[in-house]
Design a protein around this motif. Structure first.
Motif, PDB file in Angstrom:
ATOM      1  N   GLU A 273      67.731  85.980  80.538  1.00 19.80           N
ATOM      2  CA  GLU A 273      67.002  85.007  81.357  1.00 19.80           C
ATOM      3  C   GLU A 273      65.746  84.502  80.641  1.00 19.80           C
ATOM      4  O   GLU A 273      65.299  83.380  80.897  1.00 19.80           O
ATOM      5  CB  GLU A 273      66.643  85.623  82.711  1.00 19.80           C
ATOM      6  N   CYS A 274      65.185  85.330  79.736  1.00 14.06           N
ATOM      7  CA  CYS A 274      64.028  84.868  78.949  1.00 14.06           C
ATOM      8  C   CYS A 274      64.415  83.639  78.130  1.00 14.06           C
ATOM      9  O   CYS A 274      63.696  82.629  78.112  1.00 14.06           O
ATOM     10  CB  CYS A 274      63.525  85.976  78.015  1.00 14.06           C
ATOM     11  N   TYR A 275      65.551  83.725  77.455  1.00 16.77           N
ATOM     12  CA  TYR A 275      65.974  82.615  76.609  1.00 16.77           C
ATOM     13  C   TYR A 275      66.460  81.425  77.456  1.00 16.77           C
ATOM     14  O   TYR A 275      66.299  80.270  77.057  1.00 16.77           O
ATOM     15  CB  TYR A 275      67.061  83.085  75.645  1.00 16.77           C
ATOM     16  N   GLN A 276      67.043  81.714  78.651  1.00 20.92           N
ATOM     17  CA  GLN A 276      67.428  80.615  79.552  1.00 20.92           C
ATOM     18  C   GLN A 276      66.186  79.858  80.029  1.00 20.92           C
ATOM     19  O   GLN A 276      66.179  78.626  80.087  1.00 20.92           O
ATOM     20  CB  GLN A 276      68.203  81.166  80.754  1.00 20.92           C
ATOM     21  N   ALA A 277      65.147  80.610  80.367  1.00 21.93           N
ATOM     22  CA  ALA A 277      63.898  79.979  80.809  1.00 21.93           C
ATOM     23  C   ALA A 277      63.282  79.159  79.682  1.00 21.93           C
ATOM     24  O   ALA A 277      62.770  78.055  79.907  1.00 21.93           O
ATOM     25  CB  ALA A 277      62.916  81.051  81.292  1.00 21.93           C
ATOM     26  N   LEU A 278      63.343  79.696  78.462  1.00 22.65           N
ATOM     27  CA  LEU A 278      62.822  78.962  77.308  1.00 22.65           C
ATOM     28  C   LEU A 278      63.571  77.638  77.131  1.00 22.65           C
ATOM     29  O   LEU A 278      62.956  76.585  76.915  1.00 22.65           O
ATOM     30  CB  LEU A 278      62.958  79.810  76.043  1.00 22.65           C
ATOM     31  N   GLY A 279      64.896  77.690  77.251  1.00 21.10           N
ATOM     32  CA  GLY A 279      65.691  76.470  77.119  1.00 21.10           C
ATOM     33  C   GLY A 279      65.349  75.449  78.180  1.00 21.10           C
ATOM     34  O   GLY A 279      65.270  74.238  77.899  1.00 21.10           O
ATOM     35  N   ALA A 280      65.146  75.920  79.416  1.00 17.98           N
ATOM     36  CA  ALA A 280      64.812  75.001  80.505  1.00 17.98           C
ATOM     37  C   ALA A 280      63.459  74.328  80.259  1.00 17.98           C
ATOM     38  O   ALA A 280      63.298  73.114  80.455  1.00 17.98           O
ATOM     39  CB  ALA A 280      64.792  75.763  81.826  1.00 17.98           C
ATOM     40  N   ILE A 281      62.478  75.105  79.808  1.00 18.44           N
ATOM     41  CA  ILE A 281      61.133  74.563  79.570  1.00 18.44           C
ATOM     42  C   ILE A 281      61.152  73.589  78.397  1.00 18.44           C
ATOM     43  O   ILE A 281      60.566  72.498  78.454  1.00 18.44           O
ATOM     44  CB  ILE A 281      60.139  75.716  79.334  1.00 18.44           C
ATOM     45  N   HIS A 282      61.852  73.965  77.307  1.00 17.41           N
ATOM     46  CA  HIS A 282      61.934  73.064  76.156  1.00 17.41           C
ATOM     47  C   HIS A 282      62.722  71.800  76.484  1.00 17.41           C
ATOM     48  O   HIS A 282      62.472  70.733  75.912  1.00 17.41           O
ATOM     49  CB  HIS A 282      62.582  73.787  74.970  1.00 17.41           C
TER      50      HIS A 282
END
Length: 713
Positions: A273-282
């Motif tokens: 979920e950390c990397y999913q959140a990063l993708g959403a923000i980017h």
């Protein structure tokens, strides 16, 4: 001040099995021991250990640490002894209290060497048990909170500088972020109050201008993540005044040019979920180039893990975003203290061999190689104050190094022997110079050779304290060997020319007189020029000085020069003669005599700079020259200034060249030392200027001699 039952209840909330009886006894013992003692604030002294224990409770440390916090000043400031503590509370508590006490005993002295010695002891104590450092940090934090009660400004500033230099980086190294930031702010308030006040005023102005901005950004980020199916906790805050000031200094910009003074933390449920959140923000916001860092894949040495990125976020604000799981957040907040939440694992030892303690082992290596506490403090500051790069061995092992590190730093980080013997390096499969600066993600391979030794030039480009300490240790050892060899040669020549026998037994008998531990140290000091060969001769054979005095007189009269000396022509009979020490005149030089009332005549070379002082006194000048009618067998002193390459055997080459032409070294002094060259003054016994010129020619032909000339003062 926290009451006794409140302290016990707080510990019981996270450690139900804590020894309640021992905690109560420690509280009462400390209160009675400190009695009527008062702090600078006027509060009872006992309030300090209770506050320290409370700080340790906030980090959920074990009961032994809390008890140590309560007792940490009893041995130092009361009649209690370590033996008393051990009999009442056991060996573990006594060892912790003793560790903290030894550190505190030197703190009341302002001498810098005492600070360095104190820090050396801190490293030794915390290497045995990291809880010593935890108690010490809590002690320092409460002292900083009450620092304003100390009346002397210089003392407040000294304590603040020590806090910033030592305790702040140590708190960062063990991951206790809130303590680190508070220590920074409290020290910053004392060291640079004007800058801090200016930044706070500007932050307050921005807060008034953008009222509710942080809440709106939090809502925007949280809504974005919800749209992508992520349930997240989002927190936001302004950066601290000190962190803003440090960034202004580092980037050499003004406050108005800083745009990312707000940081937001996103806490999710898992690594994925950390990397999913990063993708959403980017995906939703423009990314600030060069601001992304993945500390999940490559954790910091203190165990910190998180994703960091910079974006132009909601309302067109430039913000920093940190994304992590709840477990990562707990470690980020508590650092090494988080390990005590898992005491049920059965280990009561805090100092485990995890990667987060590698930096501590490096500091112990520095301690082993440093020549004194001041050098140790210098190298460990280098080790702690540094941004980092992460590089890999060919097998994939990770090493964190300071920014600007080179393959030599990497070699010493792997093992001291590899650093000492490294000869070449490959970065990402390509051969590179040893001074190449490493970058994040580089794979580094080092080649070694048993014949290789540390190169003094390495000290000019390494950045880790461990590498520099090891290189300096080798240089000291090599220079000592060269000095010892030269000193042995000087002593042997001195004894031989005076027709006395030199023996190890006779030299050993005088080492104590020269405050040397052994004969080797005596040779080293002779080689360094601290002791002359004649000093050693006279110490072993006191009669040698009397015999030499009988042969020579301090001044030589022109009418009764010994038959083996070269007289000076042009002197009045009976006039005393001195040879000037500034220019060391030799037979064959053009000379002049200067008359000094009551002292006779001093002979100078015609180009001696000292003669400028007598330019307006022609009546004191005598026209003299060397008398060449007698046999030229006397010895005179000529002084040579040489610049040698800083490499093995350089001194030996110089002395050998002088000896081959019949010169005899009677004194030697190093005037300047650099990484590549060192300057040296050598006094040589010769018969005349022609012999000295032959020696100078031979030295100029010696590869290790960079430049050489006769010294005239």
């Amino acid at each position: 001040m926290m009451r006794q039952y409140e302290l016990v209840e707080q510990i019981k909330t996270y450690d139900p099995g804590a020894d309640e009886d021992a905690l109560n006894r420690a509280y009462v013992y400390s209160m009675k021991a400190h009695g009527n003692q008062l702090r600078a604030s006027g509060d009872p002294y006992f309030s300090h250990p209770v506050e320290v224990a409370g700080l340790l409770c906030d980090k959920k440390l074990d009961a032994a640490s809390i008890i140590t916090g309560l007792l940490h000043d009893t041995v130092e400031d009361t009649d209690a002894t370590v033996e008393d503590i051990e009999s009442l509370f056991g060996a573990e508590i006594a060892q912790l209290v003793d560790g903290v006490t030894k550190l505190s005993q030197l703190e009341h002295q302002s001498d810098e060497n005492k600070q360095a010695e104190n820090f050396r002891k801190l490293v030794l104590a915390m290497s045995k048990d990291i809880r010593v450092l935890m108690v010490k940090l809590a002690d320092r934090l409460h002292n900083m909170r009450t620092l304003h009660f100390i009346k002397k400004e210089e003392k407040r500033r000294r304590i603040s500088r020590e806090t910033m230099d030592i305790y702040v980086p140590l708190a960062e190294r063990i991951g206790i972020r809130d303590w680190k930031e508070e220590l920074e702010e409290l020290a910053f308030r004392e060291l640079n109050p004007d800058a801090r006040s200016s930044i706070i005023n500007r932050l307050n102005f921005l807060s008034d201008q953008g009222e509710g901005l942080i809440d709106r950004i939090i809502a925007g980020v949280k809504g974005l993540l919800a749209e992508n199916g992520l349930t997240a906790e989002v927190k936001g805050r302004q950066k601290t005044p000190y962190s803003i000031w440090k960034k202004m200094q580092r980037q050499n910009v003004g406050f108005e040019q800083l745009s990312d003074i707000m940081a937001f933390r996103v806490i999710v449920g898992s690594n994925d979920e950390c990397y999913q959140a990063l993708g959403a923000i980017h995906g939703a916001y423009s990314v600030v180039p060069g601001r992304f860092k993945d500390y999940i894949s490559l954790p910091k040495p203190n165990g910190y893990r998180s994703l960091h990125t910079g974006v132009i976020g909601p309302e067109n604000q430039r913000i920093e975003v940190q994304i992590r799981t709840r477990e990562m957040n707990e470690i980020a907040e508590l650092g090494v203290a988080a390990h005590w939440q898992y005491k049920q694992s059965g280990s009561g030892q805090a100092n485990k061999e995890g990667s987060q303690y590698r930096w501590m082992r490096d500091m112990l290596d520095i301690l082993a190689n440093a020549s004194n506490p001041d050098e140790f403090l210098e190298h460990t500051k280098m080790e702690m104050f540094s941004d980092q790069v992460f590089v890999f061995t060919p097998k994939g092992d990770l090493h964190a190094l300071p920014r600007g590190a080179t393959p030599v730093d990497f070699a010493y980080a792997v093992h001291t022997d590899i650093g000492d013997h490294c000869v070449a390096s490959k970065v990402n499969g390509r051969i590179v110079p040893l001074r190449t600066k490493l970058r994040n993600g580089d794979q580094v391979e080092v080649s070694t050779s048993k014949a290789q030794t540390p190169n003094p030039a390495w000290e000019g480009f390494v950045v880790t304290g461990k590498a520099r300490a090891c290189i300096r240790k080798f240089i000291r050892s090599r220079q000592r060997d060269q000095y010892a060899s030269l000193g042995r040669e000087i002593v042997e020549k001195t004894f031989r020319q005076a027709n006395y026998e030199k023996s190890e037994k006779s030299l050993k008998s005088v080492t104590e007189r020269f405050q040397c531990d052994d004969i080797d140290e005596l040779y080293v000091r002779v080689g360094e020029g601290q002791i002359t060969g004649r000093d050693v001769l006279y110490a072993v054979y006191p009669g040698a000085k009397d015999a030499e005095t009988a042969k020579k007189t301090p001044t030589t009269r022109a009418k009764d020069l010994p038959s083996h000396a070269i007289p000076v022509r042009g002197l009045i009979a009976g006039m005393a003669v001195h040879y000037a020490k500034c220019c060391h005149p030799l037979p064959g030089d053009r000379i002049v005599g200067i008359v000094t009332t009551g002292k006779g005549v001093t002979i100078h070379t015609i180009d001696c700079r000292t003669l400028e002082a007598f330019a307006d006194m022609p009546e004191r000048w005598l026209d003299v020259s060397w008398e060449q009618d007698t046999e030229e067998t006397a010895s005179f002193v000529g002084r040579v200034h040489a610049v040698l390459s800083n490499e093995p055997g350089a001194l030996a080459s110089l002395t050998s060249a002088i000896g081959r032409d019949g010169g005899n070294i009677i004194n030697l002094k190093f005037t300047n030392r650099g990484q590549d060259f060192f300057d040296i003054l050598v006094d040589v016994e010769v018969t005349d200027v022609r012999q000295l010129n032959n020696i100078l020619a031979a030295l100029r032909a010696t590869p290790e001699v960079n430049t050489v000339e006769r010294s005239h003062g």
